[in-house]
Design a protein around this motif. Structure first.
Motif, PDB file in Angstrom:
ATOM      1  N   GLU A 114       0.871  -1.139   0.165  1.00  0.00           N
ATOM      2  CA  GLU A 114      -0.125   0.050   0.012  1.00  0.00           C
ATOM      3  C   GLU A 114       0.868   1.281  -0.010  1.00  0.00           C
ATOM      4  O   GLU A 114       1.802   1.294   0.511  1.00  0.00           O
ATOM      5  CB  GLU A 114      -0.920   0.178   1.046  1.00  0.00           C
ATOM      6  CG  GLU A 114      -0.445   0.342   2.412  1.00  0.00           C
ATOM      7  CD  GLU A 114       0.747  -0.448   3.005  1.00  0.00           C
ATOM      8  OE1 GLU A 114       1.562   0.097   3.743  1.00  0.00           O
ATOM      9  OE2 GLU A 114       0.823  -1.799   2.962  1.00  0.00           O
ATOM     10  N   VAL A 120      -2.504  -2.669  -3.324  1.00  0.00           N
ATOM     11  CA  VAL A 120      -2.196  -3.561  -4.680  1.00  0.00           C
ATOM     12  C   VAL A 120      -2.106  -4.782  -4.077  1.00  0.00           C
ATOM     13  O   VAL A 120      -1.643  -5.212  -3.167  1.00  0.00           O
ATOM     14  CB  VAL A 120      -1.282  -3.029  -5.673  1.00  0.00           C
ATOM     15  CG1 VAL A 120      -0.041  -3.270  -4.831  1.00  0.00           C
ATOM     16  CG2 VAL A 120      -0.968  -4.075  -6.835  1.00  0.00           C
ATOM     17  N   VAL A 157      -3.910  -8.651 -11.259  1.00  0.00           N
ATOM     18  CA  VAL A 157      -3.649  -7.491 -10.264  1.00  0.00           C
ATOM     19  C   VAL A 157      -4.633  -6.936  -9.762  1.00  0.00           C
ATOM     20  O   VAL A 157      -5.484  -6.481 -10.578  1.00  0.00           O
ATOM     21  CB  VAL A 157      -2.434  -6.546 -10.774  1.00  0.00           C
ATOM     22  CG1 VAL A 157      -2.141  -5.598  -9.947  1.00  0.00           C
ATOM     23  CG2 VAL A 157      -0.968  -7.570 -11.098  1.00  0.00           C
ATOM     24  N   PHE A 183      -6.420  -3.464  -7.544  1.00  0.00           N
ATOM     25  CA  PHE A 183      -6.099  -2.161  -7.060  1.00  0.00           C
ATOM     26  C   PHE A 183      -7.253  -1.847  -6.263  1.00  0.00           C
ATOM     27  O   PHE A 183      -8.437  -1.938  -6.538  1.00  0.00           O
ATOM     28  CB  PHE A 183      -5.685  -1.212  -7.968  1.00  0.00           C
ATOM     29  CG  PHE A 183      -4.250  -1.256  -8.782  1.00  0.00           C
ATOM     30  CD1 PHE A 183      -3.190  -0.902  -8.308  1.00  0.00           C
ATOM     31  CD2 PHE A 183      -4.233  -1.962 -10.197  1.00  0.00           C
ATOM     32  CE1 PHE A 183      -2.016  -1.136  -8.744  1.00  0.00           C
ATOM     33  CE2 PHE A 183      -3.190  -2.255 -10.497  1.00  0.00           C
ATOM     34  CZ  PHE A 183      -2.054  -1.824  -9.960  1.00  0.00           C
TER      35      PHE A 183
END
Length: 272
Positions: free
Chosen positions: A146, A160, A167, A169
């Motif tokens: 983070e 993340v 991935v 977010f």
């Protein structure tokens, strides 16, 4: 740069550089090439949808064609996607996006229309985001980190979550454990790989320190004034680098790797 060309322009010398004789019309015996990438002239594609009225010959009722979800007023799906990308991925303000569209596409959009498109994309992504969240909870291991993030002048945190195939977010006002619980559930059965931040260690059942941070610690030991501490730092760094090299070569389950682990265990005790 070597891209398949969409256009070729041939150039020929007009005269010989040795004797200045004319070379007009003579065949080529080879060439060297260079490439230039150019964007095409951007002209807005304006689609006008007309919904016609038709009178029924039987009862006289007038029926007007209905608009479908794909026929959004103002912006088509590609322009909507571009607006959302510029405002989120590239973190541009609505006003900057408005200026880009006006100057490059010669199209004027109000700030309200731009914001509506961003909200529209957000709603469309609700279900895919839920699916990705669900997938994260099933992963065997996750790299998590983070960092600070500004949103409308307010201090936020950008989280993340990195898995093998995705991935994820997440922007949140909190840097605490509740974020991990909201994304991964009350508990996570896989391995969390992170820095030394206590939130990860207190949440995870299985936790591993990121190797990059361990190597950074080893480098810190190397810079110490104490010669013995320096020696420990050098040994740690050497073994960690070797382990990474073995893993990259697909040799993580070999006697060499076992020897590295054994040496690391010795280094991390008082028996050196």
């Amino acid at each position: 740069m070597n891209i398949e060309p969409t256009e070729v322009i041939d150039h020929y010398a007009g005269s010989c550089k040795g004797c200045e004789s004319s070379l007009e019309g003579l065949p080529s015996n080879g060439y060297r090439s260079s490439q230039q990438v150019e964007i095409p002239e951007i002209k807005p594609r304006v689609i006008e949808h007309r919904y016609h009225n038709v009178d029924c010959p039987n009862c006289g009722e007038t029926t007007t064609a209905e608009a479908s979800n794909e026929e959004k007023i103002c912006c088509g799906p590609r322009l909507t996607g571009l607006i959302a990308t510029l405002t989120t991925v590239y973190n541009l303000s609505r006003r900057n996006v408005q200026a880009i569209i006006s100057s490059i596409m010669e199209t004027d959009l109000s700030l309200g229309s731009i914001d509506n498109r961003v909200q529209e994309v957000g709603r469309a992504l609700d279900e895919p985001v839920k699916e990705l969240k669900s997938q994260l909870q099933k992963e065997e291991s996750l790299h998590i980190d983070e960092t600070g993030w500004k949103k409308s002048g307010k201090r936020m945190w950008a989280w993340v979550f990195v898995a093998k195939t995705l991935v994820f977010f997440h922007i949140d006002s909190s840097r605490g454990r509740k974020v991990l619980k909201s994304i991964l559930g009350e508990s996570f059965s896989g391995i969390i790989i992170s820095d030394y931040y206590n939130v990860y260690r207190n949440y995870a059942k299985k936790w591993q320190t990121c190797l990059a941070h361990i190597i950074r610690k080893a480098k810190g030991l190397i810079e110490d004034d104490d010669k013995l501490v320096q020696a420990v730092g050098y040994l740690l760094k050497r073994e960690l680098k070797l382990m990474i090299a073995l893993w990259r070569k697909g040799r993580s389950k070999t006697p060499e790797m076992d020897e590295c682990k054994a040496r690391l265990k010795i280094i991390c005790t008082d028996n050196i």
